[in-house]
Enzyme design. Structure first.
Site, PDB file in Angstrom:
ATOM      1  N   ARG A  26       5.418  11.785   4.900  1.00 42.99           N
ATOM      2  CA  ARG A  26       5.593  11.044   5.871  1.00 42.99           C
ATOM      3  C   ARG A  26       6.182  11.039   6.980  1.00 42.99           C
ATOM      4  O   ARG A  26       7.153  11.072   6.841  1.00 42.99           O
ATOM      5  CB  ARG A  26       5.608   9.713   4.119  1.00 42.99           C
ATOM      6  CG  ARG A  26       6.116   8.387   4.608  1.00 42.99           C
ATOM      7  CD  ARG A  26       6.569   7.411   4.070  1.00 42.99           C
ATOM      8  NE  ARG A  26       5.189   7.523   2.751  1.00 42.99           N
ATOM      9  CZ  ARG A  26       5.360   7.497   1.762  1.00 42.99           C
ATOM     10  NH1 ARG A  26       6.383   5.440   1.863  1.00 42.99           N
ATOM     11  NH2 ARG A  26       4.597   6.539   0.998  1.00 42.99           N
ATOM     12  N   ASP A  58      -4.004   3.885  -7.900  1.00 39.38           N
ATOM     13  CA  ASP A  58      -3.031   3.250  -6.334  1.00 39.38           C
ATOM     14  C   ASP A  58      -1.802   4.887  -5.973  1.00 39.38           C
ATOM     15  O   ASP A  58      -2.171   5.825  -7.369  1.00 39.38           O
ATOM     16  CB  ASP A  58      -1.844   2.728  -6.392  1.00 39.38           C
ATOM     17  CG  ASP A  58      -1.139   2.424  -5.492  1.00 39.38           C
ATOM     18  OD1 ASP A  58      -0.848   2.693  -4.320  1.00 39.38           O
ATOM     19  OD2 ASP A  58       0.192   1.905  -5.412  1.00 39.38           O
ATOM     20  N   LYS A  59      -1.780   5.017  -4.656  1.00 44.76           N
ATOM     21  CA  LYS A  59      -0.886   6.236  -4.659  1.00 44.76           C
ATOM     22  C   LYS A  59       0.587   6.401  -4.927  1.00 44.76           C
ATOM     23  O   LYS A  59       0.769   7.070  -6.314  1.00 44.76           O
ATOM     24  CB  LYS A  59      -1.230   7.084  -3.061  1.00 44.76           C
ATOM     25  CG  LYS A  59      -0.423   8.577  -3.424  1.00 44.76           C
ATOM     26  CD  LYS A  59      -0.284   9.364  -2.064  1.00 44.76           C
ATOM     27  CE  LYS A  59       0.594   8.493  -0.897  1.00 44.76           C
ATOM     28  NZ  LYS A  59       1.778   9.198  -1.365  1.00 44.76           N
ATOM     29  N   PHE A  70      12.682  -3.970   8.216  1.00 42.52           N
ATOM     30  CA  PHE A  70      11.025  -3.455   8.522  1.00 42.52           C
ATOM     31  C   PHE A  70      10.525  -4.758   8.121  1.00 42.52           C
ATOM     32  O   PHE A  70      10.537  -5.148   6.642  1.00 42.52           O
ATOM     33  CB  PHE A  70      11.295  -2.211   7.906  1.00 42.52           C
ATOM     34  CG  PHE A  70       9.646  -1.558   7.566  1.00 42.52           C
ATOM     35  CD1 PHE A  70       9.480  -0.469   8.787  1.00 42.52           C
ATOM     36  CD2 PHE A  70       8.488  -1.672   6.576  1.00 42.52           C
ATOM     37  CE1 PHE A  70       7.543  -0.395   8.260  1.00 42.52           C
ATOM     38  CE2 PHE A  70       7.214  -1.402   6.121  1.00 42.52           C
ATOM     39  CZ  PHE A  70       6.783  -0.836   7.195  1.00 42.52           C
ATOM     40  N   ASP A  77      -0.298  -3.024  -7.632  1.00 42.89           N
ATOM     41  CA  ASP A  77      -1.157  -3.365  -6.307  1.00 42.89           C
ATOM     42  C   ASP A  77      -2.340  -4.830  -8.377  1.00 42.89           C
ATOM     43  O   ASP A  77      -3.064  -3.873  -8.896  1.00 42.89           O
ATOM     44  CB  ASP A  77      -2.528  -3.110  -6.648  1.00 42.89           C
ATOM     45  CG  ASP A  77      -3.212  -3.230  -5.614  1.00 42.89           C
ATOM     46  OD1 ASP A  77      -4.153  -2.790  -4.694  1.00 42.89           O
ATOM     47  OD2 ASP A  77      -3.664  -4.575  -5.356  1.00 42.89           O
ATOM     48  N   THR A 104      -3.596   3.914  -0.558  1.00 38.69           N
ATOM     49  CA  THR A 104      -2.277   4.460  -0.049  1.00 38.69           C
ATOM     50  C   THR A 104      -2.553   3.570   1.319  1.00 38.69           C
ATOM     51  O   THR A 104      -3.497   3.944   2.547  1.00 38.69           O
ATOM     52  CB  THR A 104      -2.538   6.404   0.159  1.00 38.69           C
ATOM     53  OG1 THR A 104      -0.881   6.345   0.366  1.00 38.69           O
ATOM     54  CG2 THR A 104      -3.573   6.763   1.166  1.00 38.69           C
TER      55      THR A 104
END
Length: 993
Positions: A580, A374-375, A527, A747, A660
């Site tokens: 981002r 995972d990032k 969100f 994860d 990601t």
């Protein structure tokens, strides 16, 4: 109340839980929990216990034995031992077969019992936690008081809180892996009750959807019937308290909704598969080959007798006679070796905090070919830093933030000098805005459009009442479910607009002139991964203006904002810098427009069926022609030493996949920054495909390129390779070449499905590390875990297993000549310690293994234990066994016991010398083991007069015959080892010389 059953703490109920009453079966279905209706108490709840054990009292022994004997290796020895109960097949004393097998099983059973006991103690500690219960006569629904830092024992609806702001925070890291606190809101009509005891007086009910695995969504309604008119409120995820979360602030009261197997946390928990390492499978395969050879030899022996008489019984007797060609000591040594490897890993001071949760696959750490990582929170720290504000015509980076601050200061300085504005919305003509007003609108939107709550801490007490008057800025911390939002709010504070207060219905901002701006929160749209955006509708208390603010990903916001010619280009530019990106927009609403929206929105929220779709449709009616204000760019900082660690893995031949949820450009930039992709390496972007044929063509195009990294979207990966990992939100995968070593922040599914799961305890919680086979505290520790411990564990176990092949010398020497204790002594006290000391062997120092990761690449070919090495050791066994047996017969003089004495002594000495021949680096314990074994044999000769002539072994004839046989069996091998090191040295020997 005891958490094992939602009934009063009663001994009988707690122990047996009235199984039929509490554990009603059937398909999950929606339910109604009645409050204040004593006549409606027929709701059934499953028993509310946590059980992470693999077995219970009755299934423990059968289960452990089944898991042992389902593999050929152990089943072989069981059948072998059982055959000795048949008189026609018995070859010796029963203890020669059952004692070694019993020892192996005892070690396994004890190890499993210890792990099960530890698991039971942990479960019991959780299951026996006590909670305060709000109760009256009769048996009303279970109302629980849960105080700060207490674990929520069941899935509940949040009814009341002691916090003055009317909300509370949850820590959910043990549920979803995220360490950021989550805001939860009580049911409005129950929060307004004067006291918690009034919950027992009202007549109401909760309607809830059927139990399911979705921890991010919930659909339900709360209806109070004794009010005029009846009040109905919609219930969503913000009104829930899921089991396993921890109350972070205040005291809450909730009503139990789901228990036991219907808990969200339980339904999301899958039983991890029992992992068997590749090394164990290879050993099992070699064992089958040895058994095949055993069958062939037995058939040949019977064929030489022309299948005379009861030949089928003779075959079985030969199989039993030669059975020691597969030594049971191999299983003992390998199992004990795994325990030693795990202990060494835990004791390594250079990787502190490392935990080994699966002691059965340490060798797998030396066979990793692919790594999935995972990032966020693994390669990066999950700590966001604000980097860029883009207004379309001008952009502000870190070195120009003082300009933004001056714009904010000038706006509020000018406002303080102007006469107060008339309250209420005003219609003004569109004029060209000044730069200061544009910057101000963008910063104000960022300061208001979020789910961040400021928390003030002083002397260990958390309080928000009149916080801006009582506490200094140094005492304020921001809590939110996303580090992105915290970074944005911290940035608005740095430029002059500070969030100083927030509760369920209002927000307060402080200007550079210490003026407090009050805003009423009318609606919040959280969100979600589906919508990829969030919004808020607020009313400015000073002007009465109603404004709808929204921020989200560019892929969804591009169709919501008014037409512009710079959004797509600038988003791409910022993403290529590794940022981002969020798009921020706003829309002014008239009072009538908002009232119409609110009526439709409330009606949609009360829907039980298709609520999400109906709510989304109503919100989308506002999401049109919004004014684009700005773009924000935040950057996630890389973990310490992530670059050299990834370079080490790449040099070791391990191919890395990075998963990601970022944009393709952001993922590519992060991969370059982390040195996952080299600067001069080409990048192939896998185009979007819709079927496997297109995916096949695209893969062929990728294969034609040399030294090229691949970037692939989740949709394309799903088409080409199946469904992405369960629970993942990633959209892009950036990788140099799927993987079998799992590593990640949260994860869990990826870790559980991998051959070897490594969890990293990071900013996203400990859920992954708890589910992993190995957990480390920092990503940089992964290099040493694989290069040093993985490599050593695999090579040591390979050496141990090869001595199993060497022990097939029993076939040639021991079985026809030795009986009783000699057979057991050979495989235990005479040779066990030297052979087992190989777990301390190492070919190079740990510093060299880290400096030259290419040494790890050699292991990926499986050369330490292969068919070639297997054949070599078989040939060695044939040579040495023949030398010992025929040498003893050749030098035989008068009595049979002399053959036994000569050959058995030569056998022990040969074994000890072969161990010495195999050792690469001597450890003092190895020397002790060799001398101790030799001393045990010499001392036991006094008691072996039944098998060995004690007077004969003291003669010179015995000494020279043993010396000659041992020399002939071992000297050629030492010469071959010297020549091989001299003319064809292995790679590690070049580094040690």
């Amino acid at each position: 109340i005891c958490t094992c059953c939602p009934t009063p703490l009663d001994r009988h109920l707690c122990l047996c839980c009235e199984w039929l009453r509490c554990c009603g079966g059937g398909e999950p279905r929606p339910r109604t929990v009645w409050l204040g209706h004593p006549e409606k108490r027929d709701q059934r709840y499953p028993r509310n216990v946590i059980n992470n054990q693999k077995y219970n009292f009755f299934t423990f022994l059968p289960g452990v034995l089944f898991n042992q004997f389902k593999y050929f290796f152990n089943l072989y020895f069981l059948l072998l031992a059982c055959s000795q109960f048949v008189p026609e097949m018995r070859l010796g004393a029963l203890y020669t077969y059952w004692v070694p097998l019993g020892f192996v099983l005892a070690v396994t059973v004890i190890r499993e019992a210890v792990e099960e006991t530890r698991c039971y103690v942990r479960d019991r500690e959780v299951n026996c936690q006590a909670y305060s219960r709000l109760t009256a006569r009769g048996q009303p629904p279970v109302f629980l008081f849960i105080t700060q830092n207490q674990r929520v024992p069941a899935d509940m609806i949040f009814l009341r809180t002691s916090e003055k702001n009317g909300s509370c925070f949850l820590r959910t890291d043990q549920l979803d892996g995220e360490t950021d606190w989550k805001l939860r809101l009580p049911v409005a009509c129950t929060q307004r009750l004067p006291t918690a005891a009034d919950l027992l007086q009202i007549r109401s009910y909760v309607y809830a959807e059927e139990p399911n695995i979705d921890i991010h969504n919930f659909v339900g309604t709360f209806t109070r019937e004794d009010s005029d008119p009846p009040i109905s409120e919609s219930l969503s995820i913000e009104n829930t308290l899921w089991a396993g979360t921890v109350i972070a602030s205040g005291t809450v009261v909730g009503v139990v909704l789901y228990t036991g197997r219907e808990l969200r946390s339980v339904m999301n928990t899958s039983n991890p598969r029992s992992k068997i390492g590749l090394f164990d499978l290879e050993v099992n395969c070699l064992t089958k080959i040895l058994f095949g050879a055993l069958v062939v030899v037995s058939l040949v022996m019977v064929a030489l007798q022309h299948f005379a008489g009861r030949w089928y019984l003779q075959i079985i007797r030969f199989l039993l006679l030669f059975s020691n060609i597969i030594p049971i000591s191999l299983r003992v040594n390998l199992d004990m070796g795994k325990i030693v490897y795990s202990w060494v890993i835990r004791r390594d001071s250079k990787i502190p905090g490392t935990v080994v949760r699966s002691s059965t696959i340490p060798e797998q750490l030396g066979r990793i070919s692919y790594l999935l990582t995972d990032k966020t929170g693994t390669l990066t720290q999950n700590e966001m830093v604000f980097k860029r504000l883009h207004l379309g015509t001008v952009a502000y980076s870190l070195d120009s933030m003082d300009e933004v601050q001056s714009h904010i200061f000038s706006v509020y300085t000018q406002q303080s000098q102007d006469p107060p504005a008339q309250k209420g919305p005003t219609l003004t003509t569109k004029v060209r805005r000044t730069m200061s007003s544009r910057v101000h609108e963008a910063v104000k939107a960022i300061a208001l459009c979020h789910n961040v709550t400021p928390v003030y801490e002083s002397n260990g007490v958390t309080d928000q009442a009149e916080a801006e008057k009582q506490y200094e800025d140094s005492c304020r911390v921001y809590q939110a479910s996303s580090p992105d939002e915290v970074a944005l709010v911290q940035w608005t504070e740095s430029v002059g607009l500070t969030l100083v207060g927030r509760d369920q219905s209002s927000m307060q901002l402080r200007t550079p002139g210490d003026q407090i701006l009050n805003f009423t929160i009318l609606q919040i749209f959280p969100f979600t991964y589906e919508s990829k955006r969030m919004g808020v509708i607020v009313r400015d208390e000073s002007t009465g203006e109603i404004t709808f603010y929204m921020k989200g990903a560019d892929v969804v916001m591009a169709g919501i904002v008014q037409y512009n010619d710079w959004l797509e280009e600038e988003c791409g530019n910022m993403a290529r810098e590794g940022l981002r990106v969020l798009v921020v927009a706003k829309k002014s609403l008239a009072e009538e427009q908002y009232q119409d929206f609110e009526a439709r929105y409330v009606q949609a929220k009360l829907s039980v069926h298709d609520r999400s779709l109906k709510v989304a449709t109503v919100i989308e009616s506002l999401e049109m022609e919004m004014e684009l204000l700005c773009l924000t760019g935040v950057e996630d900082q890389l973990q310490a030493d992530v670059r050299p660690t990834l370079e080490t893995l790449r040099n070791a031949g391990i191919k890395v996949w990075m998963l990601t949820g970022d944009k393709l450009e952001t993922a590519t930039c992060t991969a370059k920054n982390a040195h996952l992709v080299t600067r001069n390496q080409d990048i192939h972007v896998f185009r979007l495909v819709t079927n496997r044929s297109e995916a096949h063509l695209e893969l062929n195009a990728f294969r034609r390129k040399h030294d090229c990294a691949l970037v692939i979207s989740g949709d394309s990966l799903e088409v080409g390779a199946g469904t992405p990992p369960t629970g993942s939100s990633w959209e892009c995968a950036s990788l140099p070449a799927l993987g079998r070593g799992g590593d990640g922040g949260n994860d869990v599914s990826m870790i559980q499905e991998s051959d070897c799961g490594v969890g990293v305890e990071g900013k996203e919680g400990k859920q992954a590390s708890l589910a992993a086979d190995f957990s480390i505290t920092q990503f940089k520790h992964l290099g040493r875990l694989l290069m040093v411990h993985g490599r050593n564990s695999y090579k040591r176990s390979a050496a141990l297993s090869q001595f199993a092949v060497f022990s097939s010398v029993f076939y040639f020497a021991s079985v026809p000549l030795y009986q009783g204790f000699l057979i057991i002594g050979y495989s235990t006290i005479y040779t066990m310690f030297p052979v087992f000391s190989l777990v301390l062997d190492k070919d190079v120092k740990s510093e060299v293994a880290m400096l030259y990761p290419e040494l790890y690449k050699d292991l990926l070919k499986g050369r330490p234990l292969s068919y070639k090495t297997f054949l070599i050791w078989v040939l060695i066994s044939i040579y040495q066994g023949s030398t010992i047996m025929y040498g003893a017969l050749l030098l035989f003089e008068s009595e049979f016991v002399h053959i036994v004495a000569i050959s058995f002594t030569s056998l022990i000495l040969t074994e000890l010398l072969m161990v010495a021949l195999t050792i690469q680096t001597w450890h003092w314990l190895m020397t002790v083991a060799e001398l101790l074994s030799l001393a045990c044999y010499i001392a036991s000769l006094v008691f072996l007069h039944e098998f060995i002539d004690v007077y004969f072994i003291a003669t010179l004839s015995f000494l020279w015959k043993v010396s000659v046989i041992t020399l002939v069996s071992c000297l050629p091998l030492y010469v071959l080892k010297y020549l091989r090191r001299r003319f064809s040295p292995p790679s590690y020997s070049k580094l040690t010389s």
